[in-house]
Design a protein around this motif. Structure first.
Motif, PDB file in Angstrom:
ATOM      1  N   UNK A   1       0.946  -1.269   0.112  1.00 57.10           N
ATOM      2  CA  UNK A   1      -0.019  -0.006   0.028  1.00 57.10           C
ATOM      3  C   UNK A   1       0.763   1.150  -0.046  1.00 57.10           C
ATOM      4  N   UNK A   2       2.097   1.082  -0.134  1.00 55.60           N
ATOM      5  CA  UNK A   2       3.041   2.400  -0.167  1.00 55.60           C
ATOM      6  C   UNK A   2       3.391   2.678  -1.706  1.00 55.60           C
ATOM      7  N   UNK A   3       3.539   3.823  -1.933  1.00 53.43           N
ATOM      8  CA  UNK A   3       4.127   4.091  -3.289  1.00 53.43           C
ATOM      9  C   UNK A   3       5.686   4.444  -3.251  1.00 53.43           C
ATOM     10  N   UNK A   4       6.561   3.656  -3.820  1.00 56.01           N
ATOM     11  CA  UNK A   4       7.811   3.914  -3.501  1.00 56.01           C
ATOM     12  C   UNK A   4       8.589   3.922  -4.737  1.00 56.01           C
ATOM     13  N   UNK A   5       9.787   4.604  -4.704  1.00 55.05           N
ATOM     14  CA  UNK A   5      10.562   4.937  -5.937  1.00 55.05           C
ATOM     15  C   UNK A   5      12.172   4.519  -5.764  1.00 55.05           C
ATOM     16  N   UNK A   6      12.637   4.090  -6.847  1.00 54.70           N
ATOM     17  CA  UNK A   6      14.298   4.109  -6.846  1.00 54.70           C
ATOM     18  C   UNK A   6      14.795   4.540  -8.056  1.00 54.70           C
ATOM     19  N   UNK A   7      15.984   5.077  -7.993  1.00 56.97           N
ATOM     20  CA  UNK A   7      16.450   5.496  -9.290  1.00 56.97           C
ATOM     21  C   UNK A   7      16.869   4.355 -10.221  1.00 56.97           C
ATOM     22  N   UNK A   8      16.471   4.624 -11.572  1.00 61.69           N
ATOM     23  CA  UNK A   8      16.838   3.970 -12.719  1.00 61.69           C
ATOM     24  C   UNK A   8      18.233   3.648 -12.677  1.00 61.69           C
ATOM     25  N   UNK A   9      19.066   4.469 -12.530  1.00 62.98           N
ATOM     26  CA  UNK A   9      20.291   4.168 -12.574  1.00 62.98           C
ATOM     27  C   UNK A   9      21.035   2.971 -11.998  1.00 62.98           C
ATOM     28  N   UNK A  10      20.353   2.373 -10.793  1.00 63.77           N
ATOM     29  CA  UNK A  10      20.708   1.393  -9.985  1.00 63.77           C
ATOM     30  C   UNK A  10      20.071  -0.044 -10.384  1.00 63.77           C
TER      31      UNK A  10
END
Lengths: 173, 750
Positions: free
Chosen positions: A25-34
């Motif tokens: 239920x959380x919206x998270x993000x990670x950098x595409x670079x990794x």
């Protein structure tokens, strides 16, 4: 957006690009670079004598890759895997050594641009996730996205828990 | 300097030669004067000098030349062999090694050290008596070169060597520089005259600029022996070379002109080319030989050399030299045929590829089983066999004998025992035991550390040894041997041994263990390997080089190996290192626990059996079962792994009823334990992948492997499992013992 389309978007590896995903239920993000690639969740090999947040290991074209369950790690409600469950294969540097690891997420959403200027500092209260794992928050039309500090999440000290585990065992025995 | 491939080869060959030199020097010290060994050392130095000349490495030539001179004098018995001289030569050899090392960084050596060494070396030269130091039977001294025993009147009156030299057409292509040959000649004496012979140079139109058409007639004033001059040209492409010593028989000069260009290197030809014999004389000999053969005598008994000596045409030594040269050339040829030098990176790639093949082969095998096509099955069977053989061969390529590593320690022990004023002998057993190259490379440093420790702390001073009734000379034994899938290396000294109580005290002091911890004798010894145990108090320049014993242990464990210490106070200490034979691919035995596969190294599987109901009952209440009237300790792997904590109780119940009936008995180091598993799935070939950054701290596992199904499986590390079980067992029995002793009222300090 289909997984295929998202994977296409991943090819643009610009600094500001982030992949967003759902996790408990959380919206998270990670950098595409990794990000190296995204694969569908399949059968994993369970590892004995490791902390629960280690989901297991998978065979990625002949390489054995550890997979971390973020929900377990962040002490969130863990969802059962379904056909939208994915493993994001990430490559991070730990002590100058490149380490490949996977993270289990409920559903990948899209690749969006989040410039540094749009990232706000983490509020000290109210976040479900330990603040030292969070790089910042970004506001969108639908609300807030939590941007993970992925190298912190998978950092040396965090991972080293595995190495220390057996030592503790040994003392107890 | 930029390092090109050729210099790389020069450096690596130079290192080999220096290694050879060191071994020979050690052998020389053992045997005293031995011409053969001195010759070997001389040749090594000479070859390095010669090759250095090819690359214009003048600083190396300069220093090796001085070393070579001393060696030459030793060879000629002008300087007696002494232990001091050998020490200086060893230092010189080390210095040359640093010079070789320095090539890449343009480092030309420590000039003060060089000056000191040169001074030491030359001191031997002037200090040595002028009279030959060796026995009377010695070979011809310098100033009296070998010559034919003919009438003196027919001899030339020249005071110099005459060298007739025609370079081979490929001289330049092979990277030789005529100028460097002249430089070396000039080192030996004075070049009185050098006449260039232009005859071989073709018309400009036909000339190939890469070919060499050069030739000289050279007069060299020198008092060295002929072999030394011919050695200069030993490796170069020389189409014709004749060296005539001073006061040679006229006829030799006469026939020099008549000489044919190089053909088959027959003995006669060698003698002609080195000027010991004329073609005329040779012809006479050959005629005689022919007559004898015709008379029915077997040719083999009339080798040309024998006949020449018989006829007193040449001296025995010259013939021996020529024969040696012939054998040497033949041996070198054979060696070159039998060995190929390969970049180890290529080998690693090959092994990786074979690993991939094995994994895909297993996958294919599984598919074949489901398809059930006879033709496919047959093909698969053939493929599997070839794959297995390929794997064996590929892994075999990386196996090297441990002897080289062991031999290095001769020198270490020699030097250190001198520094410490101790008398120590090294004995080596099992030098031909083969081990994976990667393992060998990584075991050198830990071994060095352990041996330094034994030298420093183990072996006592000679007078102390004699006081306790031991021979003054201590012995350190290095031993290697195979054991199922593993190799054991032992370092045994007959020194003062370890005091386990003292070790325990010390560990208490350091806070490594606490007061209440009960330790067996064995465990006390192994405290040495605990982090933070070796401390400043122990540091000396021999053993305490900033690396603790815990580092040694970690290094060995990173190779999936183990290290133990056993010792008896006053008698000696034995350190045992166990290492896996290979790090790459093993024969494995696949079992399942909770539907996950685990691989046992097949080498260590002693037997598999299904537990009887009685045994199951036994196993469920205690940690051992009775097997054929023997007690066998067992591990319930499921409990041990505790794969899923929450569901543990539930699955445990269902599984005890259902599947967990199978026992795999493993054996290592003469210790057997049983491991309870769910199902036995059969043999597999397992390519071992390291546990990696995340899981490297996980004990009990040797690595991962990928099964035919594509799933990942863990490979069990049997020795560490056994260690755990046996360790806790020790503790158990030990505590029992303590109790019983305590109850008898004896006070025991442990």
């Amino acid at each position: 957006m289909s997984l295929e389309e998202i994977v296409k978007d991943l090819a643009v590896t610009e600094q500001d690009q982030h992949l967003t995903f759902d996790l408990s239920e959380e919206e998270l993000a990670v950098p595409v670079m990794n990000i190296r690639e995204i694969i569908r969740y399949g059968k994993l090999t369970k590892m004995p004598m490791v902390p629960n947040f280690i989901e297991g290991v998978i065979n990625l074209r002949g390489n054995v890759v550890p997979v971390i369950n973020l929900a377990e790690k962040f002490a969130l409600n863990r969802h059962n895997s379904d056909k939208r469950t994915c493993i994001i294969i990430m490559e991070i540097d730990i002590d100058d050594e490149s380490v490949v690891m996977g993270i289990v997420v409920d559903k990948v959403l899209q690749v969006i641009e989040i410039p540094d200027s749009d990232i706000e500092p983490t509020p000290t209260l109210g976040a479900k996730i330990q603040t030292n794992f969070i790089k910042g928050m970004a506001r969108t039309e639908d609300g807030f996205i939590i941007i993970l500090d992925i190298s912190q999440v998978l950092s040396a000290e965090e991972v080293a828990i595995v190495s220390n585990m057996h030592k503790n065992n040994a003392v107890e025995e | 300097m930029e390092i090109d491939e050729n210099i790389q080869i020069f450096i690596s060959e130079g290192e080999e030669l220096l290694q050879e030199m060191e071994e020979s020097l050690l052998a020389l010290e053992e045997s005293g004067d031995d011409d053969e060994i001195i010759n070997k050392i001389f040749r090594a130095a000479h070859t390095i000098k010669g090759s250095a000349g090819l690359f214009g490495l003048d600083h190396i030539i300069h220093f090796t030349h001085i070393v070579e001179n001393i060696l030459d004098d030793m060879r000629n018995c002008l300087i007696p062999t002494s232990s001091e001289l050998i020490t200086v030569l060893m230092r010189s050899q080390d210095y040359i090694a640093t010079l070789l090392d320095g090539i890449a960084d343009d480092f030309e050596g420590d000039k003060t050290e060089e000056a000191e060494l040169i001074q030491l070396l030359t001191a031997f030269k002037t200090g040595g008596s002028e009279t030959p130091a060796c026995e009377a039977e010695q070979i011809t001294p310098d100033d009296n070169p070998p010559s034919s025993e003919n009438d003196e009147e027919e001899h030339t009156q020249t005071e110099h060597y005459h060298i007739s030299l025609r370079l081979g057409i490929d001289t330049f292509r092979q990277g030789f520089d005529p100028a460097s040959m002249f430089r070396e000649l000039a080192d030996l004496g004075e070049i009185v005259e050098a006449v260039f012979i232009p005859n071989a140079i073709p018309d400009l139109d036909d000339m190939d600029p890469e070919s060499c058409y050069l030739g000289w007639e050279i007069a060299l004033k020198s008092n060295v022996r002929k072999e030394i001059i011919s050695d200069i040209f030993q490796f170069s492409d020389v189409s014709q070379l004749t060296i005539l010593p001073p006061q040679t028989h006229f006829s030799e000069y006469k026939h020099l002109i008549e000489q044919l260009p190089e053909e088959e290197m027959a003995l006669g030809q060698i003698l002609i080319q080195t000027g010991s014999l004329t073609a005329d004389e040779l012809q006479r000999i050959l005629n005689q030989q022919q007559e004898k053969i015709e008379a029915g005598e077997p040719a083999s008994q009339n080798r040309t050399g024998d006949m020449l000596v018989e006829n007193k045409v040449v001296q025995k030594e010259v013939v021996k030299e020529a024969l040696n040269k012939q054998t040497k050339v033949r041996e070198q040829k054979q060696k070159a045929l039998n060995f190929v030098k390969v970049d180890s990176g290529k080998l690693d790639k090959l092994i990786n590829l074979v690993g991939e093949l094995v994994i895909n082969g297993a996958k294919l095998n599984q598919i074949t089983e489901t398809i059930q096509n006879e033709e496919l099955e047959e093909t698969m069977e053939g493929l599997t066999m070839s794959l297995e053989e390929l794997r064996e061969i590929a892994l075999g390529l990386r196996m090297v004998p441990i002897g080289m590593t062991f031999n290095r320690f001769h020198r270490v022990i020699r030097d250190i025992s001198r520094d410490l004023d101790k008398q120590i002998k090294l004995e080596i057993y099992g030098a031909d035991t083969e081990l994976d190259k990667t393992v060998i490379e990584k075991i050198g440093d830990p071994l060095m550390h352990l041996i330094r420790n034994s030298l420093d702390h183990g072996i006592e001073m000679p007078d102390e040894r004699q006081r306790v009734g031991k021979p003054a000379e201590g012995i350190i034994t290095l031993k290697a041997q195979h054991e199922a899938g593993y190799i054991t290396i032992q370092i045994i000294d007959d020194g003062k041994g370890l005091d386990h109580n003292a070790l325990r005290e010390k560990a208490l002091e350091k806070g490594i263990i606490d007061e209440h911890k009960k330790l067996t004798k064995q465990e006390c010894f192994n405290l040495i390997f605990a982090a933070g145990f070796s401390t400043a108090e122990q540091v000396s320049n021999i053993s305490g080089r900033g690396v603790g014993m815990d580092v040694v242990r970690r290094n060995i464990e990173s190779l999936r190996g183990n290290v133990y210490i056993d010792s008896e106070l006053g008698v000696g200490t034995t350190i045992t290192i166990q290492l896996p034979l290979t790090l790459a691919i093993i024969d494995g035995f696949n079992v399942s626990i909770d539907d996950e596969s685990y691989i046992f190294p097949l080498d260590m599987v002693h037997e598999c059996l299904t537990l009887t109901p009685a045994q199951i009952k036994e196993a469920s209440v205690q940690n051992y079962i009775t097997l054929r009237e023997d007690v066998l300790p067992i591990i319930h792997l499921k409990e041990y792994f505790d794969v899923d904590n929450e569901q543990y109780n539930e699955t445990y119940m269902t599984h005890t009823d259902r599947e967990r009936h199978n026992l795999v008995v493993v054996e290592f180091s003469n210790k057997k334990i049983g491991l309870v598993v769910d199902e036995l799935l059969g043999e597999v070939q397992a390519v071992i992948k390291p546990l990696g950054r995340v899981f490297k701290g996980l004990s009990g596992f040797a690595g991962f492997t990928i099964l035919g199904s594509g799933m990942v499986a863990l490979v069990l590390d049997i020795p560490s499992l056994i260690k755990r079980v046996v360790g806790s067992e020790h503790q158990y029995f030990d505590s029992l013992k303590q109790k019983s002793i305590a109850s008898k009222g004896n006070s025991i300090v442990h």
